[in-house]
Design a protein around this motif. Sequence first.
Motif, mmCIF file in Angstrom:
data_model
loop_
_atom_site.group_PDB
_atom_site.id
_atom_site.type_symbol
_atom_site.label_atom_id
_atom_site.label_comp_id
_atom_site.label_asym_id
_atom_site.label_seq_id
_atom_site.Cartn_x
_atom_site.Cartn_y
_atom_site.Cartn_z
ATOM 1 N N ASP A 32 34.719 -14.680 -16.722
ATOM 2 C CA ASP A 32 33.853 -15.337 -15.746
ATOM 3 C C ASP A 32 33.018 -16.420 -16.431
ATOM 4 O O ASP A 32 32.509 -16.227 -17.536
ATOM 5 N N LEU A 46 25.934 -24.904 -9.897
ATOM 6 C CA LEU A 46 25.918 -23.647 -9.140
ATOM 7 C C LEU A 46 25.935 -22.441 -10.075
ATOM 8 O O LEU A 46 25.262 -21.440 -9.813
ATOM 9 N N VAL A 47 26.694 -22.537 -11.156
ATOM 10 C CA VAL A 47 26.728 -21.443 -12.133
ATOM 11 C C VAL A 47 25.341 -21.235 -12.733
ATOM 12 O O VAL A 47 24.850 -20.102 -12.840
ATOM 13 N N CYS A 48 24.682 -22.335 -13.114
ATOM 14 C CA CYS A 48 23.341 -22.237 -13.700
ATOM 15 C C CYS A 48 22.317 -21.747 -12.679
ATOM 16 O O CYS A 48 21.392 -21.005 -13.021
ATOM 17 N N ASP A 49 22.489 -22.134 -11.426
ATOM 18 C CA ASP A 49 21.588 -21.686 -10.363
ATOM 19 C C ASP A 49 21.671 -20.177 -10.200
ATOM 20 O O ASP A 49 20.664 -19.507 -9.945
ATOM 21 N N ASP A 50 22.851 -19.622 -10.372
ATOM 22 C CA ASP A 50 23.030 -18.171 -10.276
ATOM 23 C C ASP A 50 22.320 -17.437 -11.413
ATOM 24 O O ASP A 50 21.907 -16.285 -11.253
ATOM 25 N N LEU A 51 22.188 -18.102 -12.562
ATOM 26 C CA LEU A 51 21.727 -17.422 -13.766
ATOM 27 C C LEU A 51 20.242 -17.566 -14.055
ATOM 28 O O LEU A 51 19.588 -16.617 -14.473
ATOM 29 N N ASP A 52 19.689 -18.768 -13.852
ATOM 30 C CA ASP A 52 18.338 -19.004 -14.351
ATOM 31 C C ASP A 52 17.718 -20.215 -13.661
ATOM 32 O O ASP A 52 18.360 -21.271 -13.541
ATOM 33 N N GLU A 96 18.804 -24.232 -13.757
ATOM 34 C CA GLU A 96 19.118 -24.909 -12.497
ATOM 35 C C GLU A 96 18.299 -26.188 -12.357
ATOM 36 O O GLU A 96 18.818 -27.224 -11.937
ATOM 37 N N HIS A 122 30.087 -17.419 -15.806
ATOM 38 C CA HIS A 122 28.697 -17.015 -16.003
ATOM 39 C C HIS A 122 28.515 -16.296 -17.336
ATOM 40 O O HIS A 122 27.426 -16.331 -17.916
ATOM 41 N N GLU A 123 29.560 -15.636 -17.810
ATOM 42 C CA GLU A 123 29.441 -14.816 -19.010
ATOM 43 C C GLU A 123 29.842 -15.544 -20.287
ATOM 44 O O GLU A 123 29.300 -15.262 -21.354
ATOM 45 N N GLU A 163 34.931 -24.512 -11.191
ATOM 46 C CA GLU A 163 33.588 -24.171 -10.730
ATOM 47 C C GLU A 163 32.618 -25.316 -11.002
ATOM 48 O O GLU A 163 32.955 -26.278 -11.708
#
Length: 281
Positions: free
Chosen positions: A31, A92-98, A102, A33-34, A88
């Motif tokens: 993923d 959006l990935v960064c928004d999900d994480l922190d 974001e 995100h990881e 992706e």
Amino acid sequence: MKALRKFNELFVEFSDRNFIRLDWKNYEGMDCHENCVLYHSFKVYGIPKNLKEEEKSELWEGSTKSLVPVATITGTLILCDEILRRGEEPLLVCDDLDGDLEYAMSTLTFTEGLLNEESGDPYQNVYYLDEITMEEGYKDDYELKERILMELQNLVFSFLHVDPDLIVHYPLPIREKIQMEEVKDERVEKLTALSHQKVHAVINGMFLSKEDQEEESSNVLPFGERYEFSEEELSLIYPEDNEPPYPEEAKNQKEFELFLDHGYSEVGNSRLLCLRTYGWD
């Protein structure tokens, strides 16, 4: 007060904070995100001039017990190139994480367009410098902090094996202003709750249920629905889009100048500092 020790060399230790999870039952590949947003820290030590031969041998074996802790660098490498290749969106990935990531990515995407397809290059890899935290006794040693900042790009490449295209940093406002902002934030939170009550009242008024009609006809008047906002309160709840994250007087000028002197520039009026490592036009 204990005299500060001077150093000719620094020793940097890389953290082991990154991890992945492998799910045998529902494996769908790695993923983004990881493994495309890499959190980590660098621990920086000073190497005393008068190390004994035995201590020098321990140093080459990776031991830090004879060294002097001077700083910790925390940051995140965002592999925009790889995220996009996997279909992706980095924002959006960064928004999900922190939230900080974001903010940085949205600023780079929309304000100056450095990650925009039309005016920049979205495939640039971004290094987000969270903080260079100096140890007690070295907090005012800007010469040492400057040296660490100068080595940052090399450290990222040496340990993470990626040479970032952009290095960004969002300096915190000075502490006194943070406290003022915290008081302001508490007030904004209360005003926002009142605003939501007013909005819900309007929406519910369009689609009143039987229970709502009975409540509407009662003598109880919800405070939020009847509250009238002043212009100043409205500006707090709905700030202008170009309003900086914190006021000019809260800017740590010395911190800003340190970065500006080494090629960083503020992105618009965002307080986000950015270094284009290859200086493309």
